[in-house]
Design a protein around this motif. Structure first.
Motif, short mmCIF file in Angstrom:
data_model
loop_
_atom_site.label_atom_id
_atom_site.label_comp_id
_atom_site.label_asym_id
_atom_site.label_seq_id
_atom_site.Cartn_x
_atom_site.Cartn_y
_atom_site.Cartn_z
N ALA A 67 11.33 1.17 -3.07
CA ALA A 67 12.05 1.20 -4.34
C ALA A 67 12.49 -0.23 -4.62
O ALA A 67 13.29 -0.79 -3.86
N GLU A 68 11.92 -0.85 -5.67
CA GLU A 68 12.15 -2.28 -5.88
C GLU A 68 12.82 -2.54 -7.22
O GLU A 68 12.52 -1.91 -8.23
N LEU A 78 6.23 10.84 -10.01
CA LEU A 78 5.84 10.02 -8.86
C LEU A 78 5.70 10.95 -7.66
O LEU A 78 6.66 11.61 -7.26
N ASP A 79 4.51 11.01 -7.10
CA ASP A 79 4.21 11.86 -5.95
C ASP A 79 3.89 10.97 -4.75
O ASP A 79 3.00 10.11 -4.84
N LEU A 80 4.59 11.16 -3.64
CA LEU A 80 4.39 10.31 -2.47
C LEU A 80 3.14 10.68 -1.69
O LEU A 80 2.76 9.95 -0.77
N ALA A 81 2.52 11.79 -2.01
CA ALA A 81 1.25 12.20 -1.38
C ALA A 81 1.34 12.21 0.14
O ALA A 81 0.41 11.81 0.84
N GLY A 82 2.48 12.64 0.67
CA GLY A 82 2.64 12.77 2.11
C GLY A 82 3.08 11.52 2.83
O GLY A 82 3.25 11.53 4.06
N SER A 83 3.29 10.41 2.13
CA SER A 83 3.70 9.18 2.79
C SER A 83 5.12 9.32 3.34
O SER A 83 6.01 9.79 2.64
N PRO A 84 5.37 8.88 4.59
CA PRO A 84 6.72 8.97 5.15
C PRO A 84 7.63 7.84 4.71
O PRO A 84 8.82 7.84 5.04
N GLY A 131 0.79 -1.21 0.00
CA GLY A 131 0.00 0.00 0.00
C GLY A 131 0.83 1.27 0.00
O GLY A 131 0.27 2.37 0.03
N LEU A 132 2.15 1.16 -0.03
CA LEU A 132 3.04 2.32 -0.07
C LEU A 132 3.31 2.73 -1.51
O LEU A 132 3.17 1.91 -2.44
N PRO A 133 3.70 3.99 -1.75
CA PRO A 133 4.15 4.37 -3.10
C PRO A 133 5.34 3.51 -3.51
O PRO A 133 6.16 3.12 -2.67
N VAL A 134 5.43 3.23 -4.81
CA VAL A 134 6.47 2.33 -5.32
C VAL A 134 7.26 3.00 -6.44
O VAL A 134 6.68 3.54 -7.38
N LEU A 135 8.58 2.93 -6.33
CA LEU A 135 9.48 3.38 -7.40
C LEU A 135 10.09 2.14 -8.03
O LEU A 135 10.91 1.46 -7.40
#
Length: 220
Positions: free
Chosen positions: A120-121, A110-116, A39-43
């Motif tokens: 990166a996979e 890619l915007d993290l939308a405030g996620s801390p 559920g986290l942003p992914v690079l």
């Protein structure tokens, strides 16, 4: 050899507000699927492959083709710069890469939308783990491991479905990677990654989310 960085060493203290979880492992080990489940942003770090025709691309030992499984086929500097920008600014312009064409297919934001935290996979993620740690960007480095035959099957099905390369090439490459899988995992561990299965990786990421105040993962 430097001591591996623990999963919580880099969360408290000064520095960038955002931290990266590097997720590595052999091709076909399930990195992309696990990253999505967090559920986290992914690079996707595979988007930082060099393009066909780049004179710095490494060749196979017999000189017959590019060795796309060598870290030298990957632009570590550009990947690290994108991670640093995401950690310090919360968004970054990153490439899209077409593996079948061995070429970049454009750019995206890619915007993290405030996620801390973000993931990166990619198969070369551990190559930049120590540099991320020195910059204060690293939350954890994980290496997914499976039975080599399981990885071989998953990789072949994915690569054929996505038409990444001709099937004879995929079979030869898959056989070589299956035989080398133990050494690949050992190399990632030597670079500071914690080798583990899917469930342990998800549990470590869940603890990182709690420590960072990101809430429980939205597992899918």
């Amino acid at each position: 050899m430097s001591e591996p960085v623990s999963e919580t060493d880099n969360l408290p203290g000064p520095g960038p507000r955002v931290r990266v979880i590097l997720l590595t492992g052999p091709s076909g080990s399930g990195k992309s699927r696990l990253a999505e489940r967090t559920g986290l942003p992914v690079l996707p770090l595979d988007d930082f492959y060099k393009e066909a025709g780049d004179p710095t691309l490494p060749l196979l030992a017999d000189g017959s083709a590019v060795d796309w499984d060598s870290p030298d086929s990957w632009d570590a500097g550009a990947a690290l710069a994108a991670i640093e920008r995401l950690c310090t600014r919360g968004s970054a312009t990153v490439p899209r890469y077409d593996i079948a064409a061995s070429a970049r297919a454009g750019l995206r934001t890619l915007d993290l939308a405030g996620s801390p935290l973000f993931v990166a996979e990619g198969i070369f993620a551990a190559e930049i783990a120590r540099r991320c740690a020195r910059l204060g960007l690293l939350a954890d480095t994980l290496c997914l491991r499976n039975r080599p035959l399981t990885t071989f099957r998953r990789r072949l099905l994915r690569d054929v479905r996505e038409a990444r390369k001709p099937v004879p090439f995929l079979l030869r490459r898959g056989w070589l990677l299956m035989r080398a899988e133990g050494g690949i995992v050992a190399r990632h561990a030597a670079l500071g990654a914690h080798a583990c299965g899917r469930d342990e990786a998800l549990a470590r990421i869940a603890r990182l989310r709690t420590a960072a105040g990101a809430g429980a993962p939205r597992l899918r």
